[in-house]
Write a protein that holds these residues in place. Structure first.
Motif, mmCIF file in Angstrom:
data_model
loop_
_atom_site.group_PDB
_atom_site.id
_atom_site.type_symbol
_atom_site.label_atom_id
_atom_site.label_comp_id
_atom_site.label_asym_id
_atom_site.label_seq_id
_atom_site.Cartn_x
_atom_site.Cartn_y
_atom_site.Cartn_z
ATOM 1 N N UNK A 105 30.914 -32.097 34.454
ATOM 2 C CA UNK A 105 30.818 -30.780 34.769
ATOM 3 C C UNK A 105 30.465 -30.223 33.220
ATOM 4 N N UNK A 106 29.823 -29.068 33.003
ATOM 5 C CA UNK A 106 29.821 -28.212 31.762
ATOM 6 C C UNK A 106 30.200 -26.839 31.971
ATOM 7 N N UNK A 107 30.894 -26.338 32.814
ATOM 8 C CA UNK A 107 31.587 -25.047 33.152
ATOM 9 C C UNK A 107 32.327 -24.425 32.051
ATOM 10 N N UNK A 108 33.166 -25.589 31.445
ATOM 11 C CA UNK A 108 33.989 -25.087 30.408
ATOM 12 C C UNK A 108 33.274 -25.044 28.865
ATOM 13 N N UNK A 109 32.387 -25.967 28.718
ATOM 14 C CA UNK A 109 31.760 -25.737 27.515
ATOM 15 C C UNK A 109 30.693 -24.595 27.589
ATOM 16 N N UNK A 110 30.146 -24.228 28.610
ATOM 17 C CA UNK A 110 29.332 -23.110 28.787
ATOM 18 C C UNK A 110 30.290 -21.622 28.346
ATOM 19 N N UNK A 111 31.479 -21.639 29.055
ATOM 20 C CA UNK A 111 32.425 -20.648 28.519
ATOM 21 C C UNK A 111 32.924 -20.563 27.088
ATOM 22 N N UNK A 112 32.889 -21.678 26.277
ATOM 23 C CA UNK A 112 33.279 -21.714 25.185
ATOM 24 C C UNK A 112 32.103 -21.547 24.120
ATOM 25 N N UNK A 113 31.120 -21.883 24.577
ATOM 26 C CA UNK A 113 29.929 -21.503 23.740
ATOM 27 C C UNK A 113 29.639 -19.882 23.930
ATOM 28 N N UNK A 114 29.943 -19.206 25.033
ATOM 29 C CA UNK A 114 29.748 -17.836 25.038
ATOM 30 C C UNK A 114 30.613 -17.070 24.301
ATOM 31 N N UNK A 115 31.576 -17.667 23.722
ATOM 32 C CA UNK A 115 32.936 -17.123 22.775
ATOM 33 C C UNK A 115 32.405 -16.940 21.618
ATOM 34 N N UNK A 116 31.284 -17.788 21.093
ATOM 35 C CA UNK A 116 30.884 -17.849 19.751
ATOM 36 C C UNK A 116 30.222 -16.595 19.361
ATOM 37 N N UNK A 117 30.439 -15.935 18.112
ATOM 38 C CA UNK A 117 29.841 -14.677 17.833
ATOM 39 C C UNK A 117 28.532 -14.459 17.566
ATOM 40 N N UNK A 118 27.848 -15.869 17.297
ATOM 41 C CA UNK A 118 26.382 -15.987 16.995
ATOM 42 C C UNK A 118 25.726 -16.324 18.305
ATOM 43 N N UNK A 119 26.272 -16.664 19.450
ATOM 44 C CA UNK A 119 25.638 -16.738 20.554
ATOM 45 C C UNK A 119 25.405 -15.701 21.395
ATOM 46 N N UNK A 120 23.968 -15.365 21.687
ATOM 47 C CA UNK A 120 23.413 -14.394 22.395
ATOM 48 C C UNK A 120 23.632 -14.640 23.866
ATOM 49 N N UNK A 121 23.201 -15.906 24.431
ATOM 50 C CA UNK A 121 23.320 -15.916 25.967
ATOM 51 C C UNK A 121 23.455 -17.467 26.197
ATOM 52 N N UNK A 122 24.048 -18.020 27.119
ATOM 53 C CA UNK A 122 24.028 -19.280 27.640
ATOM 54 C C UNK A 122 23.976 -19.464 29.049
ATOM 55 N N UNK A 123 23.093 -20.633 29.694
ATOM 56 C CA UNK A 123 23.095 -20.658 30.918
ATOM 57 C C UNK A 123 22.694 -22.252 31.023
ATOM 58 N N UNK A 124 23.384 -22.647 32.311
ATOM 59 C CA UNK A 124 22.972 -24.036 32.784
ATOM 60 C C UNK A 124 21.671 -23.699 33.866
ATOM 61 N N UNK A 125 20.661 -24.557 33.657
ATOM 62 C CA UNK A 125 19.535 -24.379 34.412
ATOM 63 C C UNK A 125 19.515 -25.843 35.316
ATOM 64 N N UNK A 126 19.056 -25.442 36.555
ATOM 65 C CA UNK A 126 18.664 -26.452 37.544
ATOM 66 C C UNK A 126 17.366 -26.851 37.693
#
Length: 204
Positions: free
Chosen positions: A71-92
């Protein structure tokens, strides 16, 4: 759905390991990419592909990372907290357009015609020609690229380079896959020329 790996691949908790495609758009700032990759590395995921390039928004880059995890839900949430990140998404697979480019130098020997036929069957182009070798180029879905590489290995694969997958999501306007190519380009555009050239260095 994310692609499921062979049934023998399971996490420490017994959950099946799957291949996930995560797309991160981030600002072009010193250390931004390092911090994003560092988060993934600390999760101890197996990274099967990492591609970074300019995005449609000036001053930002798009990072496409393919990881093998339950599962990558946790890492997606952590990436979103980074100040330089604009958006994060997991694509199917259902909502993405995925392409990969491969370059392959193939030893032809007496099988030059067979190599060219195989390249044509996969939609690859012979972009450079040597006396005993060909440089083949193909852009396609990763699974199609895998099959192409497996085929040319049988002829004598000398060099191989793959870009890794690049991805666009379905947030785009619908694309008509049946559009005809432009038959009458504007007069001020130069005529297209063939990319096939003589490349004697391939035979060395």
């Amino acid at each position: 759905m994310p692609a499921t790996l062979p049934s023998t691949a399971v996490s420490r908790r017994g959950a099946p390991i799957r291949r996930h495609t995560v797309v991160v758009q981030l600002h072009d700032r010193p250390g931004a990419l390092y911090r994003a990759i560092g988060l993934v590395r600390r999760r101890d995921y197996n990274v099967s592909s990492l591609v970074v390039g300019a995005s449609e928004q000036a001053g930002t880059s798009r990072m496409v990372i393919v990881v093998e995890a339950a599962d990558v839900e946790q890492i997606v949430q952590q990436l979103m907290r980074l100040v330089d990140v604009v958006s994060v998404s997991e694509l199917s697979l259902e909502d993405t357009l995925v392409r990969e480019t491969v370059l392959a130098v193939v030893e032809t020997g007496d099988d030059r015609a067979a190599v060219l036929v195989a390249a044509h069957d996969y939609g690859a182009r012979a972009t450079r020609h040597g006396s005993t070798r060909l440089l083949l180029e193909l852009t396609a879905e990763p699974a199609h690229v895998d099959a192409f590489v497996a085929t040319v290995r049988g002829f004598g694969l000398r060099q191989l380079a793959r870009t890794g997958p690049i991805v666009l999501g379905s947030t785009l306007d619908p694309i008509d896959g049946n559009l005809d190519p432009i038959s009458n380009p504007p007069a001020d555009l130069p005529p297209l020329s063939s990319t096939s050239t003589t490349f004697q260095e391939l035979s060395s």
